[in-house]
Design a protein around this motif. Structure first.
Motif, PDB file in Angstrom:
ATOM      1  N   GLN A 150       0.788  -1.078  -0.333  1.00  0.00           N
ATOM      2  CA  GLN A 150       0.016   0.067   0.192  1.00  0.00           C
ATOM      3  C   GLN A 150       0.817   1.252   0.165  1.00  0.00           C
ATOM      4  O   GLN A 150       0.871   2.105  -0.880  1.00  0.00           O
ATOM      5  N   ALA A 151       1.622   1.282   0.851  1.00  0.00           N
ATOM      6  CA  ALA A 151       2.413   2.345   0.563  1.00  0.00           C
ATOM      7  C   ALA A 151       3.539   2.773  -0.162  1.00  0.00           C
ATOM      8  O   ALA A 151       3.620   3.710  -1.066  1.00  0.00           O
ATOM      9  N   ALA A 153       2.550   1.460  -3.604  1.00  0.00           N
ATOM     10  CA  ALA A 153       2.065   1.580  -4.464  1.00  0.00           C
ATOM     11  C   ALA A 153       1.489   3.605  -4.576  1.00  0.00           C
ATOM     12  O   ALA A 153       1.486   4.346  -5.302  1.00  0.00           O
ATOM     13  N   GLU A 154       1.383   3.739  -2.771  1.00  0.00           N
ATOM     14  CA  GLU A 154       1.217   5.134  -3.061  1.00  0.00           C
ATOM     15  C   GLU A 154       2.394   6.038  -3.115  1.00  0.00           C
ATOM     16  O   GLU A 154       1.983   7.203  -4.515  1.00  0.00           O
ATOM     17  N   LEU A 157       2.236   6.324  -7.429  1.00  0.00           N
ATOM     18  CA  LEU A 157       1.107   6.783  -7.822  1.00  0.00           C
ATOM     19  C   LEU A 157       1.611   8.377  -8.216  1.00  0.00           C
ATOM     20  O   LEU A 157       1.635   8.420  -8.755  1.00  0.00           O
ATOM     21  N   GLU A 158       2.261   8.732  -7.153  1.00  0.00           N
ATOM     22  CA  GLU A 158       2.895   9.677  -6.964  1.00  0.00           C
ATOM     23  C   GLU A 158       3.871  10.215  -7.432  1.00  0.00           C
ATOM     24  O   GLU A 158       3.853  11.784  -8.238  1.00  0.00           O
ATOM     25  N   ALA A 165       2.846   0.547  -9.520  1.00  0.00           N
ATOM     26  CA  ALA A 165       2.320   0.431  -8.121  1.00  0.00           C
ATOM     27  C   ALA A 165       1.137  -0.668  -8.595  1.00  0.00           C
ATOM     28  O   ALA A 165       1.295  -1.594  -7.414  1.00  0.00           O
ATOM     29  N   ARG A 183      -8.855  -2.965   0.509  1.00  0.00           N
ATOM     30  CA  ARG A 183      -7.717  -1.574   0.097  1.00  0.00           C
ATOM     31  C   ARG A 183      -6.894  -2.026  -0.143  1.00  0.00           C
ATOM     32  O   ARG A 183      -6.199  -1.107  -1.536  1.00  0.00           O
ATOM     33  N   LEU A 187      -6.377  -0.447  -4.446  1.00  0.00           N
ATOM     34  CA  LEU A 187      -5.583   1.160  -4.911  1.00  0.00           C
ATOM     35  C   LEU A 187      -5.372   0.614  -6.559  1.00  0.00           C
ATOM     36  O   LEU A 187      -4.419   0.795  -6.852  1.00  0.00           O
ATOM     37  N   ARG A 227      -9.841  10.739 -10.493  1.00  0.00           N
ATOM     38  CA  ARG A 227      -8.885  11.005  -9.263  1.00  0.00           C
ATOM     39  C   ARG A 227      -8.921  12.303  -9.466  1.00  0.00           C
ATOM     40  O   ARG A 227      -7.745  13.164  -8.873  1.00  0.00           O
TER      41      ARG A 227
END
Length: 260
Positions: A150-151, A153-154, A157-158, A165, A183, A187, A227
């Motif tokens: 999760q971390a 991927a975030e 994505l940024e 991701a 979750r 994502l 988005r």
């Protein structure tokens, strides 16, 4: 009935559990000071815990270092974690990173996922954080792999790395009994939306026939708001509506009005 001989380590543990920290510390100190004591590593860890509870952080660290130096497969790793957490509590981040690295070096697989996540949290930069998160994900621990994916991927994505991701999230989803599946899937859906936007934009840039271009414009303009990019969506519509290709502009106008 004869009394059962109780090992000093058990006695110290019971004293600690009952709240007699001073009594426990005395016994743990004696055991940890004896290089020939077979339970020296465990005693040193116990002493570190007791001293930390008493508010003696320097003493707790000394005891943890004693346990760490034994190289015991279980208690050396525990000691490294205690040492790292102690440093973190005082914002001594360089020392904390070193202690978490020592936890990895202890070689106990039970502590490896936790150490990698801690190193990601304390990373000096994004590249270092990503490397630690990838390492945590690779452990395939059901809880840690989920958190790491999760971390990671975030972060990706940024940076506009939706494909990477998605790969990280799919890796986590392949872990047996992985935690927080909803979750992870949410994502993954976001990553797919980002990839879709990139493909639609590519189709627009490459030109082609008016019908295909209008379709790509509509799909991109209707996906971007998902988005939170409403302004970008407006610009995409305007690009199509203002096209010098009258057929394209008319097709875009029809598509826009159809969804109104």
């Amino acid at each position: 009935m004869p009394e059962v001989d109780t090992h000093p380590l058990d006695t110290a543990r019971k004293l600690a559990e009952s709240g007699d920290l001073d009594g426990a510390a005395t016994i743990f100190t004696q055991l940890a000071a004896d290089p020939a004591e077979p339970d020296r590593a465990q005693a040193a860890v116990g002493l570190a815990v007791v001293l930390q509870e008493r508010g003696d952080a320097p003493g707790a660290r000394t005891a943890a270092r004693t346990a760490l130096a034994t190289g015991h497969p279980e208690f050396a790793a525990q000691a490294a974690c205690l040492l790292a957490q102690s440093f973190e509590q005082e914002d001594l981040l360089d020392q904390a990173r070193g202690a978490w690295q020592a936890a990895l070096g202890a070689g106990n697989p039970a502590y490896v996922p936790l150490a990698h996540m801690a190193l990601a949290r304390l990373a000096a930069g994004q590249q270092e954080a990503e490397e630690a998160l990838r390492a945590a994900l690779a452990t395939a621990d059901p809880e840690i792999a989920s958190r790491a994916a999760q971390a990671l991927a975030e972060l990706l994505l940024e940076d506009g790395e939706a494909g990477e991701a998605a790969e990280a999230l799919l890796t986590a989803l392949s872990v047996p009994d992985v935690a927080d599946v909803p979750r992870l899937r949410a994502l993954l859906g976001i990553a797919h939306l980002e990839m879709a936007c990139a493909e639609f934009a590519g189709a627009i840039e490459e030109g082609g026939d008016a019908e295909t271009a209008a379709l790509a414009i509509e799909l991109l303009a209707r996906t971007l708001p998902l988005r939170g990019r409403d302004e970008d969506a407006e610009r995409v519509w305007r690009y199509g509506l203002d096209s010098a290709d009258e057929r394209l502009a008319e097709d875009v106008r029809l598509r826009l009005n159809r969804g109104a």
